[in-house]
Structure formats: structure tokens, C-alpha cells
Design a protein around this motif. Structure first.
Motif, PDB file in Angstrom:
ATOM      1  N   ASN A 272       0.812  -1.215   0.000  1.00 21.58           N
ATOM      2  CA  ASN A 272       0.000   0.000   0.000  1.00 21.58           C
ATOM      3  C   ASN A 272       0.847   1.267   0.000  1.00 21.58           C
ATOM      4  O   ASN A 272       0.324   2.371   0.113  1.00 21.58           O
ATOM      5  N   TRP A 273       2.164   1.120  -0.072  1.00 19.14           N
ATOM      6  CA  TRP A 273       3.069   2.260  -0.061  1.00 19.14           C
ATOM      7  C   TRP A 273       3.458   2.619  -1.487  1.00 19.14           C
ATOM      8  O   TRP A 273       3.626   1.741  -2.317  1.00 19.14           O
ATOM      9  N   GLU A 319       4.287   7.786   0.048  1.00 20.05           N
ATOM     10  CA  GLU A 319       2.892   8.186   0.135  1.00 20.05           C
ATOM     11  C   GLU A 319       2.128   6.942   0.568  1.00 20.05           C
ATOM     12  O   GLU A 319       2.334   5.872   0.012  1.00 20.05           O
ATOM     13  N   TYR A 323      -8.031   4.040   2.464  1.00 20.31           N
ATOM     14  CA  TYR A 323      -9.230   4.203   1.636  1.00 20.31           C
ATOM     15  C   TYR A 323     -10.506   4.045   2.443  1.00 20.31           C
ATOM     16  O   TYR A 323     -10.562   3.239   3.369  1.00 20.31           O
ATOM     17  N   GLN A 328     -16.837   7.768   1.952  1.00 21.12           N
ATOM     18  CA  GLN A 328     -16.069   7.432   0.747  1.00 21.12           C
ATOM     19  C   GLN A 328     -14.699   8.091   0.738  1.00 21.12           C
ATOM     20  O   GLN A 328     -13.955   7.945  -0.222  1.00 21.12           O
ATOM     21  N   ASP A 330     -10.831   9.289   1.192  1.00 23.07           N
ATOM     22  CA  ASP A 330      -9.514   8.666   1.315  1.00 23.07           C
ATOM     23  C   ASP A 330      -8.602   9.659   2.029  1.00 23.07           C
ATOM     24  O   ASP A 330      -8.715  10.857   1.826  1.00 23.07           O
ATOM     25  N   ARG A 362      -3.410  14.447   2.796  1.00 20.07           N
ATOM     26  CA  ARG A 362      -4.333  14.756   1.727  1.00 20.07           C
ATOM     27  C   ARG A 362      -5.662  14.065   2.012  1.00 20.07           C
ATOM     28  O   ARG A 362      -5.711  12.860   2.239  1.00 20.07           O
ATOM     29  N   ASN A 366     -13.925  12.298  -2.443  1.00 22.60           N
ATOM     30  CA  ASN A 366     -14.591  11.394  -3.389  1.00 22.60           C
ATOM     31  C   ASN A 366     -16.075  11.694  -3.502  1.00 22.60           C
ATOM     32  O   ASN A 366     -16.886  10.777  -3.635  1.00 22.60           O
ATOM     33  N   ASN A 367     -16.406  12.967  -3.404  1.00 21.69           N
ATOM     34  CA  ASN A 367     -17.800  13.363  -3.614  1.00 21.69           C
ATOM     35  C   ASN A 367     -17.950  13.772  -5.075  1.00 21.69           C
ATOM     36  O   ASN A 367     -16.997  13.719  -5.846  1.00 21.69           O
ATOM     37  N   SER A 368     -19.150  14.203  -5.459  1.00 18.73           N
ATOM     38  CA  SER A 368     -19.376  14.496  -6.875  1.00 18.73           C
ATOM     39  C   SER A 368     -18.523  15.676  -7.346  1.00 18.73           C
ATOM     40  O   SER A 368     -18.200  15.774  -8.517  1.00 18.73           O
ATOM     41  N   GLY A 369     -18.117  16.567  -6.442  1.00 20.12           N
ATOM     42  CA  GLY A 369     -17.284  17.708  -6.821  1.00 20.12           C
ATOM     43  C   GLY A 369     -15.798  17.445  -6.649  1.00 20.12           C
ATOM     44  O   GLY A 369     -14.998  18.376  -6.766  1.00 20.12           O
ATOM     45  N   ASP A 370     -15.412  16.195  -6.358  1.00 14.53           N
ATOM     46  CA  ASP A 370     -14.007  15.835  -6.154  1.00 14.53           C
ATOM     47  C   ASP A 370     -13.313  16.762  -5.153  1.00 14.53           C
ATOM     48  O   ASP A 370     -12.190  17.225  -5.386  1.00 14.53           O
ATOM     49  N   ARG A 395     -15.282  21.147  -7.177  1.00 17.60           N
ATOM     50  CA  ARG A 395     -15.990  21.513  -8.392  1.00 17.60           C
ATOM     51  C   ARG A 395     -17.463  21.732  -8.069  1.00 17.60           C
ATOM     52  O   ARG A 395     -18.047  21.002  -7.272  1.00 17.60           O
ATOM     53  N   ASP A 398     -20.628  21.086 -12.180  1.00 16.49           N
ATOM     54  CA  ASP A 398     -19.903  20.358 -13.230  1.00 16.49           C
ATOM     55  C   ASP A 398     -18.820  21.160 -13.961  1.00 16.49           C
ATOM     56  O   ASP A 398     -17.987  20.594 -14.655  1.00 16.49           O
TER      57      ASP A 398
END
Lengths: 434, 268
Positions: A272-273, A319, A323, A328, A330, A362, A366-370, A395, A398
Motif C-alpha cells: 500500500n506504499w 505516500e 481508503y 467514501q 480517502d 491529503r 470522493n464526492n461528486s465535486g471531487d 468543483r 460540473d
């Protein structure tokens, strides 16, 4: 001031010519019936920077710019295409911030085993997150975002030949004309002279051909096992100049010195690294020495060689991402170490990250607007000088991207970054993509 | 090429001959064998597609019914004796247009995955163990959109049933990969064509997380079945994603070199 407004005029003229070019292409394709496939994307961005602490000298406490970035791809057939992607920036509060960059303006032939690209082009070398020390091909604009100029690169006139031999990829570059850096003048923040001095428009070069000194680069790229490895060589001018003040001068000078750079970069997932690293060796002896009198920050006149010594540098680390942490979302953790063999704080070259650690977190929603939040800081291991950044972007509807970031600098007086100690900044950007 | 087509045709008949005469439950001595038979048959039925491409549209709906859209062009390459290669190019939202995702799936080891960021002209390696993470903010995870090899699961055939007038087998699948977001997937498989019609996904805690409905299963080149739409509904967050496949094209003689990092940099 005249040069500034003429700067804005040039930008405007180029914008007009870009639009005319676009029309010509439409006309040609419709008249000749030649099937030119067009693909256009246009991004317009308005940027506001506010500095909570008042500036020194002539430095301004805020600025607003607006940028237009068309990106037109013309495909003639399977093998031939042309990319026209200039960037027009206008300073709304001060024409000083106006700029034209030909990020990409090239034609390219692509076959299964080789590619040839001719024209202005932008490239990226590197693997790390906090700094990309091996990324030497393109000049940068340091006026808008001094510590993170990666999205403000200038396209360079070049020819690139790319060869694929089995799993190996070889790139051969030739650069015909050097672009000097765009550096913060006295009205800008991140000015090296407390808002007292502008940079001379006539840089000094160690080579007699000045901007016409021909430059070349080679790169070998390959994936071995799970590791992406690149080994590169560059022969030309170092992109970030040596900055100095001649005794009695009213402007600061920039010296572009020749060097050859041998570098390597790697990115490799291990479980996972994700491990990343970049290392370089710069041989600065190509252009000989440049002995000159220069005024130190304490006002003393010093006669010294302004060409930096050979040096090695490294940046690398890991890094790790968790998840689905909250719903949702990360969460990624980044840790890197930055090293430079030049350890003197008063060295002629400006290399602030000589023995520093970078830590970052970070949060990707992970939503609709990233939506994504990044908080990171570089800390000097010797004197605890810190450069922090918090950045959020999302975002909406859209097409709109809103991003905000805050930079905080906390430097000890002896560190080269101390000149930017009051340049903490809040930046807000709104961009729309057609 | 012609010879290859004949071989494919023979394999095709070879697989289908017993299938047509199948009595209700799938063959196999144990529920494990029966479940595995169905998924191995599905995999075999799809061999020989060589390469394919489709435009994917996603509509993301949140609990309040607010919409957000995604559009991407997806190319697939069949790889003999290993997982497939996929190149996804984003077209919408416009700000991420040209962003590319290249995946080399592997049966034995971890997949290789690269992301191309056009604003930086940068190819970033990504950790492919991210199976359970959301794919571009949708209710689909990376493992939902990957073409799953039958070797990656253990199976248990449960029973026959009917789903909207179609005779189906109900089979439970258990991912072998510890990084999977699921402990169990229950699949409703159409007996007439081995296609999925419905699936239920159980999270790491064992509770029902979401379900998907495959609509409009269509036969291409008389051999390859593809759904025209998959609806994925998250029962915990009440969010829903509608995935639509447009203009499937197979055997386009796509060069294997198209599935490479250098090609990723050229996508628009």
C-alpha cells in the motif's frame, strides 16, 4: 510602466491572432474538404491573492489576475496532429502581472516506434511531491506562486524525438532558444530585495551566444518490475539564475550559468506504499567561472565567483493512503526528505531546501465535486524554518472549480527564506472550463 | 487471422454445446464447483474479443437527487494468460478532460496503474491496491469497473430463482484479495446467456452496502455480451450512480502499444 502596458498589448494581440488562426483552420478545412478533426478546451481562471501582512518597499498587498487558456488539438490523420495551447494572463490590478506563454504550440508525427515533436512544448520530469528537482526542461514563472510554479511553466521551442525500443523509451531533446525566468519585481511579493529593486531585463549568461546557446537533453524510461525508472541528462543553462547586485546598480542582475545535469527518478508501489525519489548531480564547470563584485544583504561588497559549485541533491519519500476512512473519503499521508550537498546558507545559488523534511496529509472526499484538502509543510531540520500550505478545491455545477489556499512562512533570520517572512498569503481561484 | 477466427468459432461451439442442454442447476459436484463453472464459462465466452472500446457516461445522484455527470472513453485490450489492459480517458467534467487512467490487470500479482494529469503533463504511478476506493466519486469502486478474472474469487451456488421473468442462478462470490471492499457479492445470473442481471455487495463488516442492476444486455458480433446500463445504488448513503455504455466497438485492430504511458500522454 510602458513596458508593462506593452506587455498587456502583446498578450491581447496574441489572443486576437489565436482566434484568427482558429477561424483560418475552420475555413481551410471547410474549403478543402480536408477532414481536420478539432478538439477545443478553454479554461478561464480568475486569481485573487491577498497578503495579510503589509509589504516592504513598493510591494503590493494584493493582486488580481485573469487567465485564458485555450487548448486546441488538430488531428490531420492517425499520425499527424498539431496542438495549439497558449496561455494569456492579464493583471487586473497591475499590468505587471500580464503574461503570454506558448505552453504548447507544436506539430507531432507519431508512429508505432517513434514520435517527432517540433515547436513550443512543455514537459515534466520527476516523481516526488514536495519538489521536483530533476524537472529541468521548462522555464517557470515565479510571480504568481513562488513555491509551487509547476502550473506556471513556459513552453520551450524544441525538437523532441521519442524512440520506443522494446520496453525502453528514449527521448532526445534539442532546445534552440533559452527562456529566462519570470521573477518577482519590487511591486511583487517574494521579491528578493524587500520591494526595493526590480530585475534587469538584460540577464548575464556564461556563454557568449547568450539565449542562443544550444541545449540538449536525453532520457531513458522504463518500467522494471513494478518500478518506473527514468535516467536523464541535460546540457544547458540552469533554469533558476544566480541573483546578485553590482555595487551602485539600480537593478538586480540575474546570471544564467551553464551546467550538465545527470539525474534519476523512480516511483514504485510496494504494497500500500508508494515510494518516490529524485536525485541529481550538477556539474557547473561548463561555462567556467564568473568573478564579479556583488553587494551582500548586509551591504558589504564581495568579490567572488558567482557560478555555484558542483552539487548533488535528493528528494524522496513515501505516500500511504487509507481508503474509505470517513464514508467514501480517502486519506493520504506523504513524507519526504530534501537534501542538497550545498549546505552553506550564504551560497550564491538560491537553494532553500538543503536539509529539510516534508510532511503532508491529503483528504480526498470522493464526492461528486471531487473535493480535496491538502495540508503540508517543509521544515528545515537545522533551523526549523517552515513553509506551510493548506489548500482546498472543489468543483461546482460540473464546470466551476473553486480553490483556496493559505501559505504560511515562519523563517529564522539566518535562513535564505527569511526574505519572504512577511509574504504569508491567501489565494482564491475560480476557474471555468468550456 | 482467418485461422484465429475458426479457432474462436470452434471454442465458441465447444462452450455452448453443453450449455444449451443444461438442465436447471449448473453442473458441478459441489456448490463451489457449480458457482465456479458459471463464472469460468462467463470468462471463456468473452475470450477472443481482442480489443474493444466504448464511451461511458455516469450520472451521479446524491440522496437529495442532485445530479453530476462524468463521461469517459474506455479502451480495452485482451491479454492472453493475464488480466486485461484498460485505458480510460476522461471527457467530462471539462476540467479533467484529457486525464487518463491506464491499468494493467494481473492474475498473479498486483495490478499496475498510472494516472496522467494533463495540467502538469505528469504521469503518476498509483497504488493499485486501492480496490475499494470510489471511482471518480461514483458509487462504483475500482474493483467494480475492473474486468474480474474468475480466479480472484471463491464461489458458492445457492439456488435457482426468477428475476423479472428471467430464470436465474443465485451464486455467492467471496473475493480472495484482502484489499477488496467486500466480504461477499451475491450475483443473479441469467441462465440463458450467463449474464449478470443483479448483484448485492456486502462490506467488510458483512452488512449489505449496495446493489447493482444490469439492464439491456446486448450481444455483439454474435458472441460478446455487454450491458447497456448498470445502476448502482448505495443503501447506506442513499446515493446512486447510473452507468451507461454507448457505441461498443470490438476488434478494432488496436495496437498493443496504444496501452502505454506514452499513449496516455497523447489522449485528449
Amino acid at each position: 510602466m510602458t513596458s508593462c502596458s506593452s506587455n498587456a498589448m502583446t498578450t491581447l494581440k496574441s489572443l486576437t491572432s489565436f482566434i484568427s488562426l482558429h477561424l483560418i483552420v475552420l475555413l481551410v478545412s471547410s474549403a478543402t474538404g480536408l477532414a481536420i478533426e478539432e478538439d477545443l478546451k478553454v479554461t478561464s481562471t480568475t486569481h485573487v491573492s491577498v497578503f495579510p501582512e503589509s509589504g516592504k518597499g513598493d510591494q503590493q498587498d494584493s493582486f488580481i489576475t485573469t487567465e485564458l487558456k485555450p487548448d486546441l488539438a488538430l488531428t490531420f490523420d492517425e499520425s499527424w496532429q498539431a496542438i495549439i495551447a497558449p496561455r494569456f494572463r492579464f493583471g487586473l490590478t497591475d499590468p505587471e502581472y500580464g503574461l503570454l506563454s506558448l505552453d504548447d504550440l507544436y506539430t507531432e508525427y507519431v508512429s508505432d516506434s517513434f514520435e517527432v515533436r517540433v515547436g513550443y512544448q512543455t514537459h515534466f520530469w520527476g516523481a516526488a511531491e514536495s519538489s521536483n528537482i530533476v524537472d529541468i526542461l521548462n522555464q517557470k514563472d515565479f510571480v504568481i506562486d513562488f513555491f509551487d510554479p509547476m502550473e506556471n511553466k513556459f513552453g520551450e521551442p524544441a525538437i523532441r524525438l521519442r524512440l520506443s525500443v522494446g520496453e525502453n523509451q528514449f527521448d532526445i531533446y534539442h532546445f534552440s532558444y533559452f527562456t529566462p525566468a519570470s521573477l518577482p519585481n519590487k511591486v511583487n511579493r517574494f521579491n528578493f530585495f524587500d520591494g526595493q529593486l526590480d530585475f534587469s531585463n538584460d540577464p548575464i549568461y556564461t556563454h557568449g551566444d547568450k539565449r542562443l546557446r544550444q541545449q540538449a537533453a536525453l532520457r531513458w524510461d522504463r518500467t522494471i518490475g513494478s518500478a518506473d525508472i527514468g535516467i536523464s541528462y541535460f546540457n544547458g543553462y540552469e533554469k533558476f539564475p544566480v541573483i546578485h547586485i553590482r555595487p551602485g546598480a539600480v537593478e538586480a542582475d540575474t546570471l544564467y550559468y551553464e551546467m550538465q545535469q545527470f539525474s534519476g527518478d523512480i516511483q514504485m508501489p510496494v504494497g500500500n506504499w508508494l515510494l518516490k525519489g529524485e536525485a541529481l548531480f550538477q556539474d557547473t564547470s561548463l561555462g567556467g567561472t564568473f568573478i564579479a563584485d556583488s553587494v551582500t544583504s548586509e551591504g558589504k561588497i564581495l568579490r567572488r565567483n558567482l557560478v555555484p559549485k558542483n552539487h548533488t541533491a535528493f528528494v524522496g519519500g513515501f505516500e500511504y493512503t487509507f481508503y474509505g476512512v470517513i464514508g467514501q473519503s480517502d486519506i493520504g499521508l506523504i513524507g519526504e526528505y530534501l537534501y542538497d550537498s550545498e549546505q552553506r546558507l550564504d551560497a550564491v545559488a538560491f537553494r532553500p531546501f538543503q536539509n529539510d523534511a516534508f510532511g503532508g496529509i491529503r483528504w480526498s472526499r470522493n464526492n461528486s465535486g471531487d473535493g480535496a484538502l491538502l495540508i503540508g509543510g517543509i521544515v528545515d531540520m537545522r533551523n526549523q524554518t517552515q513553509v506551510w500550505r493548506a489548500e482546498y478545491s472543489e468543483r461546482f455545477f460540473d464546470r466551476l472549480i473553486l480553490s483556496a489556499n493559505y501559505d504560511h512562512i515562519n523563517a529564522t533570520p539566518e535562513d535564505p527564506i527569511a526574505i519572504f517572512d512577511n509574504d504569508n498569503r491567501l489565494a482564491i481561484e475560480l476557474s471555468y472550463t468550456y | 487471422m482467418i485461422i484465429q477466427r475458426y479457432i474462436i468459432t470452434f471454442t465458441f461451439i465447444g462452450i455452448f454445446a453443453p450449455m444449451i442442454t443444461i438442465a436447471a442447476p449448473p453442473p458441478g459436484a459441489t456448490p463451489e464447483d457449480q458457482g465456479q463453472y458459471v463464472f469460468i464459462t462467463r470468462d471463456k465466452m468473452d475470450t477472443g474479443y481482442t480489443d474493444a472500446l466504448t464511451t461511458l457516461s455516469m450520472t451521479l445522484l446524491n440522496a437529495a437527487g442532485q445530479k453530476s455527470n462524468r463521461k469517459m472513453l474506455t479502451h480495452y485490450l485482451e491479454v492472453q494468460d493475464d488480466g486485461d489492459k484498460t485505458l480510460i480517458t476522461f471527457k467530462f467534467p471539462r476540467d479533467i478532460k484529457g486525464t487518463g487512467l491506464l491499468t494493467f490487470e494481473h492474475v498473479e500479482k498486483s495490478d499496475d496503474q498510472w494516472l496522467y494529469l494533463p495540467a502538469l503533463k505528469r504521469v503518476k504511478r498509483i497504488v493499485s491496491k486501492n480496490k475499494s476506493g470510489s471511482f471518480v466519486g461514483s458509487e462504483f469502486s475500482y474493483e467494480d469497473i475492473a474486468s474480474t478474472k474468475p480466479e480472484k474469487y471463491t464461489y458458492s451456488y445457492k439456488r435457482e430463482d426468477e428475476h423479472q421473468g428471467t430464470k436465474v442462478w443465485i451464486i455467492e462470490r467471496y473475493p480472495k484479495d484482502p484489499n477488496s471492499g467486500y466480504t461477499k457479492i451475491i450475483s443473479w445470473v441469467d441462465q440463458s446467456n450467463f449474464q449478470l442481471v443483479k448483484q448485492e455487495y456486502f462490506d467488510r463488516k458483512g452488512s449489505l452496502l449496495k446493489f447493482s442492476l444490469d439492464n439491456g444486455n446486448t450481444l455483439y458480433l454474435e458472441k460478446f455480451w455487454r450491458p447497456s446500463e448498470i445502476i448502482m445504488e448505495n443503501l447506506q448513503s442513499k446515493k446512486k450512480t447510473i452507468l451507461t455504455f454507448n457505441n461498443w466497438a470490438f476488434r478494432q485492430d488496436q495496437e498493443p502499444s496504444f496501452f502505454s504511458k506514452r499513449s496516455l500522454e497523447r489522449q485528449r
